[in-house]
Design a protein around this motif. Structure first.
Motif, mmCIF file in Angstrom:
data_model
loop_
_atom_site.group_PDB
_atom_site.id
_atom_site.type_symbol
_atom_site.label_atom_id
_atom_site.label_comp_id
_atom_site.label_asym_id
_atom_site.label_seq_id
_atom_site.Cartn_x
_atom_site.Cartn_y
_atom_site.Cartn_z
ATOM 1 N N MET A 133 0.853 -1.186 0.000
ATOM 2 C CA MET A 133 0.000 0.000 0.000
ATOM 3 C C MET A 133 0.893 1.241 0.000
ATOM 4 N N SER A 134 1.415 1.568 1.122
ATOM 5 C CA SER A 134 2.252 2.777 1.237
ATOM 6 C C SER A 134 3.743 2.432 1.206
ATOM 7 N N LEU A 135 4.085 1.248 0.715
ATOM 8 C CA LEU A 135 5.487 0.819 0.717
ATOM 9 C C LEU A 135 6.331 1.587 -0.313
ATOM 10 N N SER A 136 5.764 1.875 -1.442
ATOM 11 C CA SER A 136 6.546 2.437 -2.555
ATOM 12 C C SER A 136 7.150 3.786 -2.205
ATOM 13 N N GLU A 158 5.604 0.273 9.625
ATOM 14 C CA GLU A 158 5.234 -0.751 8.655
ATOM 15 C C GLU A 158 4.958 -2.093 9.335
ATOM 16 N N ARG A 159 5.919 -2.369 10.237
ATOM 17 C CA ARG A 159 5.770 -3.673 10.917
ATOM 18 C C ARG A 159 4.434 -3.737 11.670
ATOM 19 N N GLN A 160 4.188 -2.607 12.336
ATOM 20 C CA GLN A 160 2.914 -2.569 13.072
ATOM 21 C C GLN A 160 1.752 -2.787 12.131
ATOM 22 N N GLN A 161 1.862 -2.125 11.015
ATOM 23 C CA GLN A 161 0.777 -2.264 10.049
ATOM 24 C C GLN A 161 0.640 -3.701 9.599
ATOM 25 N N LEU A 162 1.790 -4.282 9.301
ATOM 26 C CA LEU A 162 1.780 -5.665 8.828
ATOM 27 C C LEU A 162 1.168 -6.617 9.887
ATOM 28 N N ARG A 163 1.659 -6.327 11.103
ATOM 29 C CA ARG A 163 1.178 -7.208 12.182
ATOM 30 C C ARG A 163 -0.339 -7.159 12.266
ATOM 31 N N SER A 164 -0.811 -5.924 12.202
ATOM 32 C CA SER A 164 -2.256 -5.777 12.337
ATOM 33 C C SER A 164 -2.951 -6.475 11.165
ATOM 34 N N GLN A 165 -2.330 -6.352 9.991
ATOM 35 C CA GLN A 165 -2.932 -7.011 8.829
ATOM 36 C C GLN A 165 -2.964 -8.523 9.027
ATOM 37 N N ARG A 166 -1.790 -9.029 9.525
ATOM 38 C CA ARG A 166 -1.687 -10.484 9.705
ATOM 39 C C ARG A 166 -2.737 -10.992 10.702
ATOM 40 N N TYR A 223 -5.618 -9.737 11.402
ATOM 41 C CA TYR A 223 -6.929 -9.811 10.748
ATOM 42 C C TYR A 223 -7.035 -11.059 9.921
ATOM 43 N N ALA A 224 -5.927 -11.355 9.216
ATOM 44 C CA ALA A 224 -5.958 -12.500 8.322
ATOM 45 C C ALA A 224 -6.185 -13.797 9.106
ATOM 46 N N THR A 225 -5.430 -13.964 10.244
ATOM 47 C CA THR A 225 -5.584 -15.219 11.017
ATOM 48 C C THR A 225 -6.988 -15.364 11.580
ATOM 49 N N ALA A 226 -7.578 -14.225 12.033
ATOM 50 C CA ALA A 226 -8.913 -14.298 12.611
ATOM 51 C C ALA A 226 -9.916 -14.796 11.590
ATOM 52 N N ALA A 227 -9.728 -14.352 10.354
ATOM 53 C CA ALA A 227 -10.695 -14.720 9.330
ATOM 54 C C ALA A 227 -10.517 -16.167 8.895
ATOM 55 N N GLU A 228 -9.262 -16.717 9.074
ATOM 56 C CA GLU A 228 -8.985 -18.079 8.612
ATOM 57 C C GLU A 228 -9.814 -19.114 9.371
ATOM 58 N N THR A 229 -10.260 -20.181 8.752
ATOM 59 C CA THR A 229 -10.997 -21.265 9.422
ATOM 60 C C THR A 229 -10.288 -22.562 9.142
#
Lengths: 135, 242
Positions: free
Chosen positions: B1-4, B24-32, B34-40
């Motif tokens: 997203m804002s990496l470039s 960035e790391r914080q952002q990534l962590r938060s993204q990750r 979210y991803a794990t929570a959604a995983e089943t």
């Protein structure tokens, strides 16, 4: 409830007034009305002029027994309550007996006093017929 | 997203770069996250749909029990309780006995405590018997054991100058009738007049009183059937045959 040493009034005109029981015959309990006992005459009746209806009896009858004589007798009244088969209970104020000889005939010729009705069942009809009243 | 955009910036400014990295790391962590929570994962997924609102396990167990079709055990109902069927058998027996033994109820009345005209201790009574002579005497005691059917009276008299006491069962079939010959002048202050046995209190024979009563009621066996006696004693309020 006549047992050893019980004192009984003698209600016939044999000459005895008070007798003491020395043996209840043929049973291991106290004697009741109609039972045969052995008595010792303790007190003689004096047939004087003051004795009232007893005074008219002959002198020979008065001398039939003496003080200290051992005689057979039949209990005719008891102060102990006695229950009848119909549920009624009879109780007299004193213990009384009638002297008899060994054959079972009364020694006296008349009785002065009420006797229990149980004598009829015990086959003492001679005593019953002499008695002025039975209850 | 804002990496470039930050990548183009010079690396000299380290402070800035670290800050960037952290963000960035914080952002990534938060993204990750979210991803794990959604995983089943298939193993962790609930096999059954969640229970509806208001679900009660105990109810459910019960329902299941019947539904599985277990064999029904026959239950024998308890026997009928005799205590419930007849709460007071003694009272029932007493009433039936009284009905047969005292059909008119006269004798019950004569000794009932509610009757003001009842026989009381101190009275002179005459008991007529079926199989023997009538007996009269002073009423010393009225005894009632267990139930009213057991009521008994103690009479005292003197016959041939010898005191005689007799108990009679009031409701005995052998007793034909009980009559009050003479009432006590005063109410006795004792329940049992046993002191009347003592020579200083003994009233002696009641024969004279009974004889007078017989004459009054007519004939020596005046009240045999009880009717003559009832008429003669009518004004006293008593009943002939008790």
């Amino acid at each position: 409830m006549i047992q050893l040493k019980s004192m009984l009034n003698v209600i016939d005109n044999s000459g005895a007034a008070v007798a003491e029981c020395v043996k209840v015959l043929k049973m291991h309990r106290a004697a009741k009305t109609g039972d045969r006992i052995i008595v010792v005459v303790q007190k003689q009746r004096n047939f004087g002029p003051e004795s009232g209806p007893g005074g008219s009896v002959s002198v020979s009858a008065a001398n039939k027994v003496r003080r200290g004589d051992i005689r057979h007798a039949v209990v005719v009244r008891t102060a102990k309550k006695l229950q009848r088969p119909d549920g009624s209970v009879v109780k007299f104020d004193d213990n009384a007996c009638v002297l008899i000889n060994k054959g079972g005939d009364p020694i006296g010729t008349r009785l002065n006093g009420i006797v229990g009705k149980e004598l009829r069942e015990k086959k003492w009809s001679k005593i019953l017929s002499l008695a002025p009243m039975h209850l | 997203m804002s990496l470039s955009a930050p990548c183009i910036r010079p690396l000299a400014i380290l402070k800035q770069a670290f800050r960037q990295c952290r963000a960035e790391r914080q952002q990534l962590r938060s993204q990750r996250q979210y991803a794990t929570a959604a995983e089943t994962y298939p193993s962790l997924a609930p096999r059954f749909p969640p229970p509806s609102a208001g679900f009660r396990p105990s109810q459910a167990i019960k329902q299941n029990r019947t539904e599985t079709g277990l064999t029904k055990i026959p239950v024998v109902p308890p026997p009928r309780s005799t205590r419930k069927a007849c709460p007071d058998p003694i009272a029932q027996i007493t009433t039936t006995q009284l009905k047969t033994l005292d059909p008119t109820g006269a004798r019950t009345r004569l000794f009932s405590p509610t009757n003001p005209e009842r026989a009381q201790v101190g009275d002179i009574l005459l008991v007529r018997l079926k199989n023997s002579e009538p007996f009269s005497g002073l009423l010393l005691n009225i005894r009632q054991r267990h139930s009213s059917i057991d009521t008994a009276i103690l009479l005292r008299n003197q016959l041939t100058r010898v005191g005689v006491e007799m108990w009679f069962k009031v409701f005995s079939p052998d007793v034909e009738g009980i009559e009050v010959v003479q009432r006590a002048a005063k109410r006795a202050r004792r329940a049992n007049l046993y002191y009347m046995r003592q020579p200083r209190h003994d009233i002696g024979s009641v024969e004279g009183v009974v004889k007078q009563y017989m004459r009054r009621t007519g004939g020596p066996m005046g009240g045999r059937d009880g009717r003559g006696a009832g008429r003669a004693r009518g004004k006293k309020g008593g009943k002939g045959k008790r």
